[in-house]
Write a protein that holds these residues in place. Structure first.
Motif, PDB file in Angstrom:
ATOM      1  N   ASN A  60       9.430   9.372  -5.359  1.00 49.91           N
ATOM      2  CA  ASN A  60       8.904   9.569  -4.002  1.00 49.91           C
ATOM      3  C   ASN A  60       9.682   8.783  -2.942  1.00 49.91           C
ATOM      4  O   ASN A  60       9.600   9.087  -1.767  1.00 49.91           O
ATOM      5  CB  ASN A  60       7.401   9.304  -3.946  1.00 49.91           C
ATOM      6  N   ILE A  63      11.980  10.939  -0.681  1.00 48.85           N
ATOM      7  CA  ILE A  63      11.424  11.987   0.179  1.00 48.85           C
ATOM      8  C   ILE A  63      12.023  11.979   1.586  1.00 48.85           C
ATOM      9  O   ILE A  63      12.395  13.015   2.137  1.00 48.85           O
ATOM     10  CB  ILE A  63       9.884  11.872   0.235  1.00 48.85           C
ATOM     11  N   SER A  91       5.191  13.845  -8.813  1.00 50.57           N
ATOM     12  CA  SER A  91       4.332  14.824  -8.167  1.00 50.57           C
ATOM     13  C   SER A  91       4.286  14.520  -6.690  1.00 50.57           C
ATOM     14  O   SER A  91       3.862  13.452  -6.294  1.00 50.57           O
ATOM     15  CB  SER A  91       2.918  14.748  -8.740  1.00 50.57           C
ATOM     16  N   ARG A  93       2.925  14.454  -3.044  1.00 46.74           N
ATOM     17  CA  ARG A  93       1.636  14.593  -2.377  1.00 46.74           C
ATOM     18  C   ARG A  93       1.680  15.824  -1.493  1.00 46.74           C
ATOM     19  O   ARG A  93       2.733  16.189  -0.974  1.00 46.74           O
ATOM     20  CB  ARG A  93       1.384  13.387  -1.480  1.00 46.74           C
ATOM     21  N   ASP A  96       3.468  15.160   1.520  1.00 44.63           N
ATOM     22  CA  ASP A  96       4.932  15.166   1.387  1.00 44.63           C
ATOM     23  C   ASP A  96       5.469  16.600   1.417  1.00 44.63           C
ATOM     24  O   ASP A  96       6.500  16.887   2.013  1.00 44.63           O
ATOM     25  CB  ASP A  96       5.362  14.520   0.065  1.00 44.63           C
ATOM     26  N   LYS A 151      -6.203   1.302   6.605  1.00 43.61           N
ATOM     27  CA  LYS A 151      -6.797   1.610   5.288  1.00 43.61           C
ATOM     28  C   LYS A 151      -8.083   0.811   5.142  1.00 43.61           C
ATOM     29  O   LYS A 151      -8.136  -0.329   5.567  1.00 43.61           O
ATOM     30  CB  LYS A 151      -5.772   1.219   4.212  1.00 43.61           C
ATOM     31  N   ARG A 201      -7.463   3.235  -1.370  1.00 45.41           N
ATOM     32  CA  ARG A 201      -6.156   2.736  -1.801  1.00 45.41           C
ATOM     33  C   ARG A 201      -5.039   3.247  -0.921  1.00 45.41           C
ATOM     34  O   ARG A 201      -4.031   2.590  -0.730  1.00 45.41           O
ATOM     35  CB  ARG A 201      -5.869   3.213  -3.230  1.00 45.41           C
ATOM     36  N   ARG A 202      -5.193   4.460  -0.455  1.00 47.61           N
ATOM     37  CA  ARG A 202      -4.113   5.061   0.313  1.00 47.61           C
ATOM     38  C   ARG A 202      -4.221   4.723   1.774  1.00 47.61           C
ATOM     39  O   ARG A 202      -5.317   4.718   2.325  1.00 47.61           O
ATOM     40  CB  ARG A 202      -4.246   6.584   0.251  1.00 47.61           C
ATOM     41  N   TYR A 203      -3.064   4.540   2.420  1.00 46.67           N
ATOM     42  CA  TYR A 203      -3.089   4.445   3.873  1.00 46.67           C
ATOM     43  C   TYR A 203      -3.644   5.749   4.427  1.00 46.67           C
ATOM     44  O   TYR A 203      -3.315   6.817   3.940  1.00 46.67           O
ATOM     45  CB  TYR A 203      -1.688   4.164   4.416  1.00 46.67           C
ATOM     46  N   PHE A 232     -11.304   7.773  -7.879  1.00 50.13           N
ATOM     47  CA  PHE A 232     -10.378   6.642  -7.739  1.00 50.13           C
ATOM     48  C   PHE A 232     -10.939   5.570  -6.812  1.00 50.13           C
ATOM     49  O   PHE A 232     -10.691   4.390  -6.988  1.00 50.13           O
ATOM     50  CB  PHE A 232      -9.039   7.115  -7.158  1.00 50.13           C
TER      51      PHE A 232
HETATM   52  P1  C2E Z   1      -0.403   3.770  -1.231  1.00 47.35           P
HETATM   53  O1  C2E Z   1      -0.331   5.092  -0.591  1.00 47.35           O
HETATM   54  O2  C2E Z   1      -1.060   2.704  -0.402  1.00 47.35           O
HETATM   55  O3  C2E Z   1      -1.178   3.908  -2.621  1.00 47.35           O
HETATM   56  C1  C2E Z   1      -1.528   2.739  -3.341  1.00 47.35           C
HETATM   57  C2  C2E Z   1      -1.889   3.038  -4.789  1.00 47.35           C
HETATM   58  O4  C2E Z   1      -3.009   3.922  -4.852  1.00 47.35           O
HETATM   59  C3  C2E Z   1      -0.805   3.760  -5.602  1.00 47.35           C
HETATM   60  O5  C2E Z   1       0.100   2.830  -6.123  1.00 47.35           O
HETATM   61  C4  C2E Z   1      -1.615   4.423  -6.705  1.00 47.35           C
HETATM   62  O6  C2E Z   1      -1.939   3.474  -7.712  1.00 47.35           O
HETATM   63  C5  C2E Z   1      -2.895   4.775  -5.999  1.00 47.35           C
HETATM   64  N1  C2E Z   1      -2.895   6.190  -5.551  1.00 47.35           N
HETATM   65  C6  C2E Z   1      -2.895   6.626  -4.282  1.00 47.35           C
HETATM   66  N2  C2E Z   1      -2.996   7.951  -4.243  1.00 47.35           N
HETATM   67  C7  C2E Z   1      -3.068   8.376  -5.518  1.00 47.35           C
HETATM   68  C8  C2E Z   1      -3.199   9.671  -6.123  1.00 47.35           C
HETATM   69  O7  C2E Z   1      -3.257  10.735  -5.476  1.00 47.35           O
HETATM   70  N3  C2E Z   1      -3.248   9.720  -7.466  1.00 47.35           N
HETATM   71  C9  C2E Z   1      -3.138   8.589  -8.224  1.00 47.35           C
HETATM   72  N4  C2E Z   1      -3.159   8.742  -9.558  1.00 47.35           N
HETATM   73  N5  C2E Z   1      -3.032   7.362  -7.702  1.00 47.35           N
HETATM   74  C10 C2E Z   1      -2.989   7.252  -6.354  1.00 47.35           C
HETATM   75  P2  C2E Z   1       1.563   3.291  -6.586  1.00 47.35           P
HETATM   76  O8  C2E Z   1       1.504   4.525  -7.404  1.00 47.35           O
HETATM   77  O9  C2E Z   1       2.179   2.080  -7.217  1.00 47.35           O
HETATM   78  O10 C2E Z   1       2.320   3.603  -5.238  1.00 47.35           O
HETATM   79  C11 C2E Z   1       2.620   2.565  -4.325  1.00 47.35           C
HETATM   80  C12 C2E Z   1       3.005   3.139  -2.999  1.00 47.35           C
HETATM   81  O11 C2E Z   1       4.142   3.998  -3.178  1.00 47.35           O
HETATM   82  C13 C2E Z   1       1.925   4.011  -2.345  1.00 47.35           C
HETATM   83  O12 C2E Z   1       1.041   3.187  -1.615  1.00 47.35           O
HETATM   84  C14 C2E Z   1       2.770   4.866  -1.436  1.00 47.35           C
HETATM   85  O13 C2E Z   1       3.149   4.147  -0.300  1.00 47.35           O
HETATM   86  C15 C2E Z   1       4.007   5.103  -2.286  1.00 47.35           C
HETATM   87  N6  C2E Z   1       3.826   6.323  -3.068  1.00 47.35           N
HETATM   88  C16 C2E Z   1       3.619   6.462  -4.389  1.00 47.35           C
HETATM   89  N7  C2E Z   1       3.583   7.763  -4.737  1.00 47.35           N
HETATM   90  C17 C2E Z   1       3.744   8.461  -3.596  1.00 47.35           C
HETATM   91  C18 C2E Z   1       3.811   9.844  -3.303  1.00 47.35           C
HETATM   92  O14 C2E Z   1       3.681  10.742  -4.169  1.00 47.35           O
HETATM   93  N8  C2E Z   1       4.031  10.175  -2.000  1.00 47.35           N
HETATM   94  C19 C2E Z   1       4.153   9.228  -1.022  1.00 47.35           C
HETATM   95  N9  C2E Z   1       4.336   9.627   0.249  1.00 47.35           N
HETATM   96  N10 C2E Z   1       4.109   7.920  -1.266  1.00 47.35           N
HETATM   97  C20 C2E Z   1       3.908   7.547  -2.542  1.00 47.35           C
END
Ligand code: C2E
Ligand code: C2E
Length: 309
Positions: A60, A63, A91, A93, A96, A151, A201-203, A232
């Protein structure tokens, strides 16, 4: 050498691709030109007119660069180019995907889709022209499609303001900004206690309390993903925590609910004991029809099994 083959004026059949998208297979025909990085693909495609350009996505963190490459190609080379992304390990989002679509991609092949599906998608975009407008300013696009830089818990006013601002963003899809969810805790649980179990967890995921309810805003979450997101966000099964749940996802519904949330907390109520706050919904005057929550339609069936009006 692939890289030195000149592109003809009619390059309709040419595929300019990152090598990984073929999973180690050699070029599928003399039309294929394989490159070792997305940047090389992008620079080669700067000479193309109606070729197919295929990027790969592994992480990611790529992106933003990918969005830049796609945006610049679409703006410079026009609507005839067919631009694809194949997700290799990650995967994307929904938000994205939306960004890449806004930058001018024709098709995204999801992670896990087999080679055959990838090739079918490739076939399906042949002859296509990209018809949507791609705004010139990429930075504005990136910024507007990023989630709110907030958040978790916000006081009611700040919550309402942030959600209203997001819903008014015209670069986000109509009726697709996210979900507003009102949750009423089971009688044994005070809203403040439920709040301590709520860990966004997500912004862009926000929560507030009003009266006897928790209000959550789940940024760019789709209706059918609500249960996944709630699982979650709450440590415990949410159907054990909450007895009642209302969901809004259309822009006008969300704005109308937000307006109502603010309106129903006049200053005078704030100092009242909590019991009175809990009774608040019963003492308010009946609301205009558009403020009401849509109810699922239950069709009754006649003896032939045909739904009755
Ligand atoms: P964040 O957006 O603040 O998300 C923090 C954590 O929440 C993620 O840590 C993950 O453990 C959980 N999380 C959030 N949304 C989901 C979801 O839809 N499904 C699952 N299974 N878990 C979710 P993680 O994975 O270590 O990612 C850290 C940061 O990396 C995220 O912070 C985000 O800024 C970025 N990130 C990770 N994956 C993506 C993605 O697919 N797209 C985007 N735009 N950013 C991502
Ligand atoms: P998933 O984990 O099965 O989540 C499916 C969908 O539930 C997400 O689709 C999103 O609409 C919703 N959702 C799940 N958790 C949250 C949340 O904490 N907040 C909000 N607002 N929505 C949530 P989406 O965004 O298209 O993501 C698709 C898949 O991408 C996720 O499936 C997950 O496998 C992956 N993913 C996305 N973001 C992250 C991340 O930050 N970290 C990790 N590890 N995986 C992510």
């Amino acid at each position: 050498d692939d890289q030195n083959t000149p592109l003809s004026l009619n390059d309709e059949a040419v595929c300019i691709a990152e090598r990984q998208v073929l999973e180690g297979a050699p070029p599928l025909s003399s039309h294929w030109q394989l490159f070792d990085s997305n940047d090389m693909v992008a620079s080669r495609a700067q000479q193309a007119d109606s070729a197919t350009v295929i990027f790969c996505l592994n992480h990611n963190e790529e992106i933003r660069t990918l969005a830049q490459n796609i945006h610049s190609l679409r703006r410079a080379r026009g609507a005839g180019l067919k631009i694809m992304v194949r997700e290799m390990q990650t995967s994307l989002r929904y938000s994205d995907e939306r960004l890449l679509l806004a930058c001018g991609v024709n098709a995204i092949v999801p992670f896990g889709a087999p080679m055959s599906r990838f090739l079918t998608t490739l076939e399906s975009i042949q002859g296509q022209r990209y018809n949507r407008h791609v705004p010139a300013n990429l930075d504005a696009l990136l910024q507007s499609l990023q989630p709110l830089q907030q958040k978790g818990f916000l006081p009611l006013d700040a919550f309402c303001q942030s959600v209203a601002q997001l819903v008014s963003n015209t670069l986000l899809p109509e009726n697709g900004k996210g979900l507003l969810v009102a949750l009423r805790p089971v009688p044994e649980l005070k809203p403040e206690q439920a709040l301590t179990l709520c860990k966004p967890r997500r912004y862009g995921d926000l929560v507030t309390v009003r009266g006897d309810r928790l209000y959550l805003f789940l940024s760019s979450c789709r209706y059918n993903d609500l249960d996944t997101a709630l699982k979650f966000i709450f440590r415990l099964p949410h159907d054990e925590l909450f007895s009642n749940r209302l969901v809004w996802f259309e822009d006008l519904q969300i704005l109308s609910e937000i307006r109502q949330m603010k309106a129903l907390v006049p200053e005078a109520w704030k100092d009242m004991p909590p019991e009175i706050n809990v009774a608040l919904p019963e003492v308010t005057p009946p609301q205009p029809i558009e403020h009401q929550t849509p109810q699922p339609i239950v069709l009754s069936f006649n003896q032939q099994g045909v739904p009755r009006e």
